[in-house]
Design a protein around this motif. Structure first.
Motif, PDB file in Angstrom:
ATOM      1  N   GLN A 188       0.833  -1.200   0.000  1.00  0.00           N
ATOM      2  CA  GLN A 188       0.000   0.000   0.000  1.00  0.00           C
ATOM      3  C   GLN A 188       0.871   1.254   0.000  1.00  0.00           C
ATOM      4  OE1 GLN A 188      -3.739   0.058   0.057  1.00  0.00           O
ATOM      5  NE2 GLN A 188      -2.923   1.936  -0.868  1.00  0.00           N
ATOM      6  N   GLY A 189       1.948   1.222   0.775  1.00  0.00           N
ATOM      7  CA  GLY A 189       2.868   2.353   0.787  1.00  0.00           C
ATOM      8  C   GLY A 189       3.518   2.570  -0.569  1.00  0.00           C
ATOM      9  N   LEU A 190       3.912   1.475  -1.221  1.00  0.00           N
ATOM     10  CA  LEU A 190       4.517   1.573  -2.559  1.00  0.00           C
ATOM     11  C   LEU A 190       3.520   2.166  -3.553  1.00  0.00           C
ATOM     12  CD1 LEU A 190       6.932   0.737  -4.496  1.00  0.00           C
ATOM     13  CD2 LEU A 190       5.577  -1.319  -4.950  1.00  0.00           C
ATOM     14  N   VAL A 191       2.286   1.667  -3.515  1.00  0.00           N
ATOM     15  CA  VAL A 191       1.244   2.139  -4.430  1.00  0.00           C
ATOM     16  C   VAL A 191       0.954   3.620  -4.194  1.00  0.00           C
ATOM     17  CG1 VAL A 191      -1.216   1.928  -4.984  1.00  0.00           C
ATOM     18  CG2 VAL A 191       0.214  -0.130  -4.776  1.00  0.00           C
ATOM     19  N   ASP A 192       0.830   4.015  -2.940  1.00  0.00           N
ATOM     20  CA  ASP A 192       0.553   5.421  -2.616  1.00  0.00           C
ATOM     21  C   ASP A 192       1.685   6.329  -3.081  1.00  0.00           C
ATOM     22  OD1 ASP A 192      -1.797   4.603  -1.436  1.00  0.00           O
ATOM     23  OD2 ASP A 192      -1.026   4.703   0.618  1.00  0.00           O
ATOM     24  N   PHE A 249       0.437 -14.107  -1.958  1.00  0.00           N
ATOM     25  CA  PHE A 249       1.029 -12.824  -2.333  1.00  0.00           C
ATOM     26  C   PHE A 249       0.048 -11.697  -2.049  1.00  0.00           C
ATOM     27  CE2 PHE A 249      -1.239 -14.404  -6.001  1.00  0.00           C
ATOM     28  CZ  PHE A 249      -1.858 -13.289  -6.544  1.00  0.00           C
ATOM     29  N   VAL A 250       0.587 -10.489  -2.071  1.00  0.00           N
ATOM     30  CA  VAL A 250      -0.198  -9.265  -1.900  1.00  0.00           C
ATOM     31  C   VAL A 250      -0.078  -8.473  -3.192  1.00  0.00           C
ATOM     32  CG1 VAL A 250      -0.270  -7.046  -0.690  1.00  0.00           C
ATOM     33  CG2 VAL A 250       0.033  -9.168   0.603  1.00  0.00           C
ATOM     34  N   ALA A 251      -1.177  -7.865  -3.635  1.00  0.00           N
ATOM     35  CA  ALA A 251      -1.142  -7.086  -4.870  1.00  0.00           C
ATOM     36  C   ALA A 251      -2.183  -5.988  -4.830  1.00  0.00           C
ATOM     37  CB  ALA A 251      -1.373  -7.986  -6.085  1.00  0.00           C
ATOM     38  N   GLY A 252      -1.935  -4.940  -5.613  1.00  0.00           N
ATOM     39  CA  GLY A 252      -2.909  -3.863  -5.729  1.00  0.00           C
ATOM     40  C   GLY A 252      -2.338  -2.657  -6.439  1.00  0.00           C
ATOM     41  N   SER A 253      -3.202  -1.693  -6.696  1.00  0.00           N
ATOM     42  CA  SER A 253      -2.839  -0.474  -7.405  1.00  0.00           C
ATOM     43  C   SER A 253      -3.798   0.625  -6.977  1.00  0.00           C
ATOM     44  CB  SER A 253      -2.928  -0.696  -8.919  1.00  0.00           C
ATOM     45  OG  SER A 253      -4.285  -0.757  -9.325  1.00  0.00           O
ATOM     46  N   PRO A 254      -3.630   1.853  -7.484  1.00  0.00           N
ATOM     47  CA  PRO A 254      -4.593   2.893  -7.132  1.00  0.00           C
ATOM     48  C   PRO A 254      -6.030   2.552  -7.530  1.00  0.00           C
ATOM     49  CG  PRO A 254      -2.616   3.871  -8.065  1.00  0.00           C
ATOM     50  CD  PRO A 254      -2.483   2.400  -8.245  1.00  0.00           C
ATOM     51  N   ASN A 255      -6.192   1.695  -8.559  1.00  0.00           N
ATOM     52  CA  ASN A 255      -7.529   1.338  -9.034  1.00  0.00           C
ATOM     53  C   ASN A 255      -7.939  -0.090  -8.690  1.00  0.00           C
ATOM     54  OD1 ASN A 255      -7.751   3.894 -10.380  1.00  0.00           O
ATOM     55  ND2 ASN A 255      -6.412   3.072 -11.971  1.00  0.00           N
ATOM     56  N   ALA A 269      -7.870  -2.540  -5.235  1.00  0.00           N
ATOM     57  CA  ALA A 269      -7.576  -2.531  -3.795  1.00  0.00           C
ATOM     58  C   ALA A 269      -6.431  -3.469  -3.433  1.00  0.00           C
ATOM     59  CB  ALA A 269      -8.830  -2.919  -3.011  1.00  0.00           C
ATOM     60  N   VAL A 270      -5.514  -2.964  -2.624  1.00  0.00           N
ATOM     61  CA  VAL A 270      -4.388  -3.785  -2.155  1.00  0.00           C
ATOM     62  C   VAL A 270      -4.899  -4.806  -1.154  1.00  0.00           C
ATOM     63  CG1 VAL A 270      -2.201  -3.764  -0.893  1.00  0.00           C
ATOM     64  CG2 VAL A 270      -2.733  -1.917  -2.514  1.00  0.00           C
ATOM     65  N   ARG A 271      -4.632  -6.086  -1.428  1.00  0.00           N
ATOM     66  CA  ARG A 271      -5.068  -7.144  -0.520  1.00  0.00           C
ATOM     67  C   ARG A 271      -4.255  -8.404  -0.753  1.00  0.00           C
ATOM     68  NH1 ARG A 271      -8.617 -11.007  -2.651  1.00  0.00           N
ATOM     69  NH2 ARG A 271      -9.532 -10.578  -4.706  1.00  0.00           N
ATOM     70  N   ALA A 272      -4.467  -9.379   0.118  1.00  0.00           N
ATOM     71  CA  ALA A 272      -3.758 -10.655   0.033  1.00  0.00           C
ATOM     72  C   ALA A 272      -4.523 -11.635  -0.850  1.00  0.00           C
ATOM     73  CB  ALA A 272      -3.575 -11.239   1.426  1.00  0.00           C
ATOM     74  N   TYR A 273      -3.780 -12.481  -1.544  1.00  0.00           N
ATOM     75  CA  TYR A 273      -4.344 -13.519  -2.403  1.00  0.00           C
ATOM     76  C   TYR A 273      -3.763 -14.869  -1.998  1.00  0.00           C
ATOM     77  CZ  TYR A 273      -5.915  -9.758  -5.493  1.00  0.00           C
ATOM     78  OH  TYR A 273      -6.523  -8.639  -6.005  1.00  0.00           O
ATOM     79  N   PRO A 274      -4.591 -15.929  -2.003  1.00  0.00           N
ATOM     80  CA  PRO A 274      -4.079 -17.247  -1.645  1.00  0.00           C
ATOM     81  C   PRO A 274      -3.302 -17.865  -2.800  1.00  0.00           C
ATOM     82  CG  PRO A 274      -6.372 -17.426  -2.291  1.00  0.00           C
ATOM     83  CD  PRO A 274      -6.032 -15.951  -2.310  1.00  0.00           C
ATOM     84  N   PRO A 275      -2.350 -18.746  -2.493  1.00  0.00           N
ATOM     85  CA  PRO A 275      -1.626 -19.423  -3.568  1.00  0.00           C
ATOM     86  C   PRO A 275      -2.443 -20.595  -4.101  1.00  0.00           C
ATOM     87  CG  PRO A 275      -0.835 -20.225  -1.468  1.00  0.00           C
ATOM     88  CD  PRO A 275      -1.865 -19.157  -1.160  1.00  0.00           C
ATOM     89  N   TYR A 276      -2.189 -20.972  -5.336  1.00  0.00           N
ATOM     90  CA  TYR A 276      -2.729 -22.225  -5.846  1.00  0.00           C
ATOM     91  C   TYR A 276      -1.871 -23.376  -5.318  1.00  0.00           C
ATOM     92  CZ  TYR A 276      -6.012 -20.036  -9.035  1.00  0.00           C
ATOM     93  OH  TYR A 276      -7.069 -19.330  -9.552  1.00  0.00           O
ATOM     94  N   PRO A 277      -2.472 -24.504  -5.016  1.00  0.00           N
ATOM     95  CA  PRO A 277      -1.683 -25.641  -4.525  1.00  0.00           C
ATOM     96  C   PRO A 277      -0.852 -26.254  -5.642  1.00  0.00           C
ATOM     97  CG  PRO A 277      -3.974 -26.284  -4.797  1.00  0.00           C
ATOM     98  CD  PRO A 277      -3.915 -24.801  -5.037  1.00  0.00           C
ATOM     99  N   ALA A 278       0.383 -26.579  -5.332  1.00  0.00           N
ATOM    100  CA  ALA A 278       1.252 -27.245  -6.304  1.00  0.00           C
ATOM    101  C   ALA A 278       0.943 -28.732  -6.318  1.00  0.00           C
ATOM    102  CB  ALA A 278       2.718 -27.020  -5.948  1.00  0.00           C
ATOM    103  N   PRO A 279       0.785 -29.334  -7.502  1.00  0.00           N
ATOM    104  CA  PRO A 279       0.502 -30.768  -7.548  1.00  0.00           C
ATOM    105  C   PRO A 279       1.629 -31.607  -6.963  1.00  0.00           C
ATOM    106  CG  PRO A 279       0.973 -29.889  -9.741  1.00  0.00           C
ATOM    107  CD  PRO A 279       0.844 -28.727  -8.827  1.00  0.00           C
ATOM    108  N   GLN A 280       2.863 -31.116  -7.108  1.00  0.00           N
ATOM    109  CA  GLN A 280       4.028 -31.786  -6.536  1.00  0.00           C
ATOM    110  C   GLN A 280       5.126 -30.742  -6.398  1.00  0.00           C
ATOM    111  OE1 GLN A 280       5.706 -34.936  -8.886  1.00  0.00           O
ATOM    112  NE2 GLN A 280       6.966 -35.723  -7.232  1.00  0.00           N
ATOM    113  N   LEU A 281       5.648 -30.558  -5.191  1.00  0.00           N
ATOM    114  CA  LEU A 281       6.669 -29.545  -4.958  1.00  0.00           C
ATOM    115  C   LEU A 281       8.046 -30.174  -5.120  1.00  0.00           C
ATOM    116  CD1 LEU A 281       7.272 -26.643  -4.257  1.00  0.00           C
ATOM    117  CD2 LEU A 281       7.145 -27.234  -1.832  1.00  0.00           C
TER     118      LEU A 281
END
Length: 299
Positions: free
Chosen positions: A191-195, A210-216, A218-230
């Motif tokens: 949010q600080g970077l975006v501002d 991860f967290v993502a967002g822009s002025p247009n 909203a900055v928020r957290a997103y869940p990861p997709y599960p890896a079929p095999q790490l």
């Protein structure tokens, strides 16, 4: 067309049961030399998905022929100086059974002395993406691309004096910014970077999403997709970047771009090395559909 500028190297991948304690010892269970480097990894993925790519990078050094052959095998031609008197950049990667890796580099300090960013053509209106391993050269190239009217997607540009134009895209991980394992702090960081800059910011935190967002957006957290095999997380961030650029190049909205990028990065982790098993567009879309409960949280 997407112009990818940055590192091309050899990834020397070694599998180990665990990382040794200081002064300790472990057996290397296997070793393989693969194409690597953030720019090469990103360009290979975009090429596999049918995007027109120009790859420009560091001098390939003494093992240029080997790297060029690896690139040709992936359908990529690089615009790079050939300087056989210089060492070829090599990244030694030690991968443990949990898929995490530790890296050591050699030959990278010499990279910044050779490429001439003034010699590149920067087509206005097209995408330009760069990471700062060639510190001075990369920053000069980013400035020239911006001045020429290209759209910028920068990765790991975390210096306070870095050029991050309004409307550009910025991506990094908690290896370089924010706080690993603390989603709230990462939201505040982005949010600080975006501002401050007006960019679209993305900060990944490995298995924490991860967290993502822009002025247009909203900055928020997103869940990861599960890896079929790490198997190996090497190149997951580069695959995420390629996924975002693919979606942006298609004119997708941010949520769909983030879905595609996140699923692509997760599927990359199923194979050893960054470019050995790039998931197809169909595999990525199927992964998004298969994990509907995760996908819904992107909208």
């Amino acid at each position: 067309m997407i112009l990818v500028f940055g590192t091309i190297c050899i990834d020397r991948v070694r599998r180990v049961a665990k990382l040794p304690a200081p002064g300790g010892y472990v057996d290397v269970q296997g070793q393989i030399d693969l194409l690597g480097g953030e720019a090469a990894n990103t360009a290979v993925a975009l090429t596999r998905w049918g995007v027109s790519v120009r790859l420009a990078g560091n001098a390939l050094g003494a093992e240029a022929a080997g790297i060029e052959a690896m690139l040709r095998e992936k359908g990529v031609v690089a615009e790079c100086p050939i300087r056989p008197e210089l060492p070829t950049p090599v990244c030694d990667i030690f991968v443990t059974p949990d898929g995490e890796r530790t890296m050591f580099g050699q030959g990278f300090q010499e990279m910044d002395e050779v490429p001439d960013p003034q010699s590149l053509i920067y087509p206005a209106g097209e995408w330009f993406t760069v990471e700062p391993n060639m510190a001075t050269t990369a920053r000069t190239a980013a400035r020239l691309a911006h001045e020429a009217g290209m759209k910028l997607y920068q990765m790991d540009f975390v210096r306070p004096d870095d050029l991050i134009p309004e409307g550009s895209y910025w991506q990094s991980s908690t290896d370089w910014a924010g706080t690993r394992g603390n989603t709230q702090r990462n939201v505040e960081w982005i949010q600080g970077l975006v501002d401050r800059t007006g960019c679209f910011g993305i900060l990944s935190d490995g298995p924490n999403g991860f967290v993502a967002g822009s002025p247009n957006h909203a900055v928020r957290a997103y869940p990861p997709y599960p890896a079929p095999q790490l198997v190996d997380s090497t190149g997951a961030g580069d695959m995420f970047r390629a996924g975002m650029l693919f979606g942006l190049d298609q004119g997708w909205d941010p949520a769909r771009c983030l879905q595609f990028a996140s699923a692509a990065g997760c599927l990359k982790c199923r194979a050893l090395g960054a470019t050995t098993d790039v998931p197809t567009k169909e595999e990525i879309e199927a992964h998004i559909v298969r994990h509907e409960s995760v996908s819904r949280q992107y909208w």
